[in-house]
Design an enzyme around this catalytic site. Structure first.
Site, PDB file in Angstrom:
ATOM      1  N   SER A   1       0.794  -1.235   0.000  1.00 53.08           N
ATOM      2  CA  SER A   1       0.000   0.000   0.000  1.00 53.08           C
ATOM      3  C   SER A   1       0.821   1.277   0.000  1.00 53.08           C
ATOM      4  O   SER A   1       0.253   2.359  -0.122  1.00 53.08           O
ATOM      5  CB  SER A   1      -0.983   0.004   1.169  1.00 53.08           C
ATOM      6  OG  SER A   1      -2.129  -0.746   0.823  1.00 53.08           O
TER       7      SER A   1
ATOM      8  N   LYS B   1       0.119   3.474  -2.871  1.00 57.29           N
ATOM      9  CA  LYS B   1      -0.978   4.445  -2.881  1.00 57.29           C
ATOM     10  C   LYS B   1      -0.473   5.884  -2.980  1.00 57.29           C
ATOM     11  O   LYS B   1      -1.233   6.772  -3.365  1.00 57.29           O
ATOM     12  CB  LYS B   1      -1.878   4.268  -1.661  1.00 57.29           C
ATOM     13  CG  LYS B   1      -2.783   3.052  -1.742  1.00 57.29           C
ATOM     14  CD  LYS B   1      -3.748   3.005  -0.564  1.00 57.29           C
ATOM     15  CE  LYS B   1      -4.754   1.865  -0.739  1.00 57.29           C
ATOM     16  NZ  LYS B   1      -4.139   0.530  -0.660  1.00 57.29           N
TER      17      LYS B   1
ATOM     18  N   SER C   1      -6.435   2.689   3.663  1.00 56.27           N
ATOM     19  CA  SER C   1      -6.056   1.700   2.650  1.00 56.27           C
ATOM     20  C   SER C   1      -7.262   0.910   2.161  1.00 56.27           C
ATOM     21  O   SER C   1      -7.283  -0.321   2.208  1.00 56.27           O
ATOM     22  CB  SER C   1      -4.991   0.746   3.213  1.00 56.27           C
ATOM     23  OG  SER C   1      -3.743   1.366   3.285  1.00 56.27           O
TER      24      SER C   1
END
Length: 264
Positions: free
Chosen positions: A60, A63, A113
């Protein structure tokens, strides 16, 4: 698709998931690393430098790049509310309570997330856009050949701690070839905490390894009286629970061990 491990491959357990007890910093010889570049001094510092050069799935932490891509392409914006398309991504028992909110904004999707939303947005944007942007960013190994809604989760994309720092430096100096508005809109999303001494911009990431252990990231920037410090921390743990409980505190303790003031 290899999404059984998605429960643990998200940045998952968000920025608030750290327990209160003290955690020791990463030290030489441990299964962890910190790559740190302090801009004013023009100085790199490392804990376990060889590991800092090893490339792993970003999980993540991608991101950061992905949100910039989605903003730049107009796929998302900072004012809209978003809903998971449950026909495409049906709710799972392991979904977190924060994911089950009826709608999300971009800040909450980033902080918590919210994988189904990012999978949805990425699939809608399409592989060609990711191939273009990841090459434009020189992000890691630039391999987006895995599933378009999950290539960052261990399927193909890999990046080292040093490369994470290099990417963040390009972001901060607006050298990624993006509109000024994209950098402006992303900054408050990226900001995690601040006090009178410092500001912290950061993102978690993590996933399970084949041998049953977990690997996690914490990457970002600290702005304090000494200037801007870019960092990328990763570590291995014997379970995802252990990882989620320690990674942020261990990363911040490691920064402090290298004399970087972080916000309380």
């Amino acid at each position: 698709m290899k999404y059984l491990s998605l429960v643990v491959s998200l940045g998952l357990v968000m920025q608030q998931s750290v327990q209160a007890e003290e955690v020791s910093p990463c030290i030489e010889g441990d299964a962890c690393t910190l790559a740190l570049y302090s801009e004013t001094a023009g100085q790199w510092q490392f804990i376990n430098p060889e590991r800092a050069k090893q490339a792993f799935a970003p999980y993540s932490t991608f991101k950061i790049a992905n949100t910039l891509i989605l903003l730049e392409s107009g796929q998302v914006n900072t004012t809209a509310r978003y809903q998971i398309d449950l026909n495409r991504y049906p709710a799972q028992d392991w979904w977190f309570k924060t994911w089950r909110e009826p709608d999300q904004n971009l800040k909450s999707a980033f902080n918590y997330s919210v994988l189904p939303l990012y999978r949805q947005w990425s699939a809608d944007l399409g592989r060609a856009a990711y191939e273009q942007f990841i090459q434009q960013f020189s992000y890691g190994n630039q391999d987006v050949s895995g599933p378009v809604d999950g290539f960052w989760l261990g399927d193909s994309l890999q990046i080292s701690a040093v490369q994470q720092v290099e990417f963040l430096r390009k972001y901060q100096h607006q050298q990624l070839g993006l509109k000024a508005s994209t950098y402006r809109d992303f900054s408050p999303i990226f900001l995690q905490r601040q006090d009178e001494q410092a500001r912290l911009f950061a993102k978690t990431g993590g996933g399970m390894l084949a041998k049953g252990q977990a690997r996690g990231w914490y990457v970002g920037m600290v702005e304090n009286q000494q200037g801007m410090h870019y960092f990328a921390f990763n570590m291995d743990a014997d379970s995802f629970k252990s990882l989620a409980e320690t990674r942020i505190k261990k990363a911040l303790a490691s920064l402090q061990s290298l004399k970087v003031t972080v916000p309380e």
